[in-house]
Write a protein that holds these residues in place. Structure first.
Motif, PDB file in Angstrom:
ATOM      1  N   HIS A 138       2.741  -5.768 -31.368  1.00  0.00           N
ATOM      2  CA  HIS A 138       1.667  -5.898 -30.821  1.00  0.00           C
ATOM      3  C   HIS A 138       1.267  -6.691 -29.544  1.00  0.00           C
ATOM      4  O   HIS A 138       0.236  -7.226 -29.043  1.00  0.00           O
ATOM      5  N   TYR A 139       2.449  -7.293 -29.295  1.00  0.00           N
ATOM      6  CA  TYR A 139       2.343  -8.444 -28.328  1.00  0.00           C
ATOM      7  C   TYR A 139       2.656  -7.797 -26.708  1.00  0.00           C
ATOM      8  O   TYR A 139       3.585  -6.904 -26.392  1.00  0.00           O
ATOM      9  N   SER A 140       1.818  -8.519 -25.888  1.00  0.00           N
ATOM     10  CA  SER A 140       2.035  -8.264 -24.381  1.00  0.00           C
ATOM     11  C   SER A 140       3.392  -8.924 -24.047  1.00  0.00           C
ATOM     12  O   SER A 140       3.920  -9.794 -24.492  1.00  0.00           O
ATOM     13  N   MET A 141       3.952  -8.739 -22.765  1.00  0.00           N
ATOM     14  CA  MET A 141       4.772  -9.357 -21.937  1.00  0.00           C
ATOM     15  C   MET A 141       4.600 -10.720 -21.895  1.00  0.00           C
ATOM     16  O   MET A 141       5.246 -11.621 -22.210  1.00  0.00           O
ATOM     17  N   GLY A 142       3.390 -10.764 -21.312  1.00  0.00           N
ATOM     18  CA  GLY A 142       2.781 -12.268 -20.849  1.00  0.00           C
ATOM     19  C   GLY A 142       2.776 -13.151 -22.391  1.00  0.00           C
ATOM     20  O   GLY A 142       3.212 -14.286 -22.355  1.00  0.00           O
ATOM     21  N   ARG A 143       2.236 -12.345 -23.488  1.00  0.00           N
ATOM     22  CA  ARG A 143       2.306 -13.202 -24.400  1.00  0.00           C
ATOM     23  C   ARG A 143       3.583 -13.567 -25.042  1.00  0.00           C
ATOM     24  O   ARG A 143       3.858 -14.979 -25.498  1.00  0.00           O
ATOM     25  N   MET A 144       4.582 -12.649 -24.990  1.00  0.00           N
ATOM     26  CA  MET A 144       5.589 -12.964 -25.501  1.00  0.00           C
ATOM     27  C   MET A 144       6.382 -13.911 -24.620  1.00  0.00           C
ATOM     28  O   MET A 144       7.080 -14.893 -25.048  1.00  0.00           O
ATOM     29  N   ILE A 145       6.349 -14.076 -23.447  1.00  0.00           N
ATOM     30  CA  ILE A 145       6.730 -14.958 -22.452  1.00  0.00           C
ATOM     31  C   ILE A 145       6.114 -16.461 -22.813  1.00  0.00           C
ATOM     32  O   ILE A 145       6.810 -17.272 -23.065  1.00  0.00           O
ATOM     33  N   GLN A 146       4.734 -16.468 -22.900  1.00  0.00           N
ATOM     34  CA  GLN A 146       4.280 -17.720 -23.482  1.00  0.00           C
ATOM     35  C   GLN A 146       4.798 -18.286 -24.583  1.00  0.00           C
ATOM     36  O   GLN A 146       5.035 -19.452 -24.927  1.00  0.00           O
ATOM     37  N   LEU A 147       5.015 -17.599 -25.722  1.00  0.00           N
ATOM     38  CA  LEU A 147       5.428 -17.946 -27.075  1.00  0.00           C
ATOM     39  C   LEU A 147       6.712 -18.407 -27.127  1.00  0.00           C
ATOM     40  O   LEU A 147       7.129 -19.186 -27.865  1.00  0.00           O
ATOM     41  N   ASN A 148       7.559 -17.979 -25.936  1.00  0.00           N
ATOM     42  CA  ASN A 148       8.967 -18.474 -25.922  1.00  0.00           C
ATOM     43  C   ASN A 148       9.088 -19.603 -24.603  1.00  0.00           C
ATOM     44  O   ASN A 148      10.166 -19.748 -24.335  1.00  0.00           O
ATOM     45  N   THR A 149       7.955 -20.115 -23.968  1.00  0.00           N
ATOM     46  CA  THR A 149       7.948 -20.857 -22.946  1.00  0.00           C
ATOM     47  C   THR A 149       7.173 -22.112 -23.006  1.00  0.00           C
ATOM     48  O   THR A 149       7.466 -23.252 -23.787  1.00  0.00           O
ATOM     49  N   SER A 150       6.048 -21.963 -22.675  1.00  0.00           N
ATOM     50  CA  SER A 150       4.950 -22.983 -22.631  1.00  0.00           C
ATOM     51  C   SER A 150       4.595 -23.595 -23.952  1.00  0.00           C
ATOM     52  O   SER A 150       4.546 -24.772 -24.125  1.00  0.00           O
ATOM     53  N   SER A 151       4.614 -22.674 -25.014  1.00  0.00           N
ATOM     54  CA  SER A 151       4.244 -23.195 -26.326  1.00  0.00           C
ATOM     55  C   SER A 151       5.627 -24.044 -26.859  1.00  0.00           C
ATOM     56  O   SER A 151       5.200 -25.275 -27.441  1.00  0.00           O
ATOM     57  N   PRO A 152       6.742 -23.512 -26.810  1.00  0.00           N
ATOM     58  CA  PRO A 152       7.686 -24.639 -27.293  1.00  0.00           C
ATOM     59  C   PRO A 152       8.076 -25.820 -26.231  1.00  0.00           C
ATOM     60  O   PRO A 152       8.391 -26.829 -26.880  1.00  0.00           O
ATOM     61  N   TYR A 153       7.557 -25.609 -25.048  1.00  0.00           N
ATOM     62  CA  TYR A 153       7.611 -26.954 -24.338  1.00  0.00           C
ATOM     63  C   TYR A 153       6.704 -27.822 -24.603  1.00  0.00           C
ATOM     64  O   TYR A 153       7.027 -29.050 -24.876  1.00  0.00           O
ATOM     65  N   LYS A 154       5.537 -27.374 -24.964  1.00  0.00           N
ATOM     66  CA  LYS A 154       4.426 -28.295 -25.667  1.00  0.00           C
ATOM     67  C   LYS A 154       5.014 -28.982 -26.976  1.00  0.00           C
ATOM     68  O   LYS A 154       4.815 -30.080 -27.060  1.00  0.00           O
ATOM     69  N   ASN A 155       5.736 -28.176 -27.879  1.00  0.00           N
ATOM     70  CA  ASN A 155       6.180 -28.551 -29.152  1.00  0.00           C
ATOM     71  C   ASN A 155       7.242 -29.643 -28.916  1.00  0.00           C
ATOM     72  O   ASN A 155       7.458 -30.612 -29.452  1.00  0.00           O
ATOM     73  N   ALA A 156       8.074 -29.357 -27.899  1.00  0.00           N
ATOM     74  CA  ALA A 156       9.284 -30.144 -27.569  1.00  0.00           C
ATOM     75  C   ALA A 156       8.552 -31.657 -27.078  1.00  0.00           C
ATOM     76  O   ALA A 156       9.281 -32.568 -27.524  1.00  0.00           O
TER      77      ALA A 156
END
Length: 167
Positions: A138-156
């Motif tokens: 149910h995820y869009s491409m944009g959401r999958m990109i965000q979940l694997n880029t900006s979110s992990p960058y913030k967590n890191a």
């Protein structure tokens, strides 16, 4: 930062979180980056800052791989061949191993190249392509990109800053 809902917000989220993370990563000495003192991605494990950078590279490269395969109408195994979503700790350890022996400055360069490739990939797609349909479940491409880029960058960045304060 709110979850991006369009192409412009996605680019801004990646650029903003990555720029902040870069400042922290570049302030770490090479010797410090190899020290295994951070909480690892698998329960009960520890990692180094270099491992954390390898993790970010690994996920970024997966995003690019998914897109290449989908564009070529090839089957994509999510998250990665041989891994299930319940194996993410093991996948993280694979990323650490894949980048073992690469110098910290080279890891930082690889991460930067990966982020730039992702931004270029996003630019090649319309807002409709990024957010107008389901890409994975149910995820869009944009959401999958965000979940694997900006979110992990913030967590890191949170992990790195916590580690720096504890030293």
């Amino acid at each position: 930062m709110a979850i991006p809902k369009n192409k412009e917000e996605l680019i801004e989220a990646i650029e903003t979180t990555y720029a902040k993370l870069q400042l922290d990563l570049h302030s770490i000495q090479v010797e410090e980056a190899a020290s295994i003192e951070l909480e690892g991605h698998a329960k009960g494990t520890q990692m180094s800052v270099a491992n954390l950078v390898a993790y970010l590279i690994g996920w970024g490269q997966l995003v690019l791989k998914w897109q290449r395969k989908i564009a070529a109408s090839e089957e994509v195994v999510f998250p990665e061949e041989g891994f299930k979503w319940t194996d993410l700790g093991l996948l993280a350890q694979k990323f650490y191993k894949d980048h073992q022996g690469i110098s910290y400055p080279d890891l930082l360069n690889q991460l930067n190249e990966t982020v730039q490739q992702i931004l270029e990939m996003i630019e090649e797609h319309s807002n409709e392509e990024l957010y107008g349909s389901q890409w994975y479940k149910h995820y869009s491409m944009g959401r999958m990109i965000q979940l694997n880029t900006s979110s992990p960058y913030k967590n890191a960045r949170t992990r790195v800053r916590k580690w720096k304060r504890s030293r």
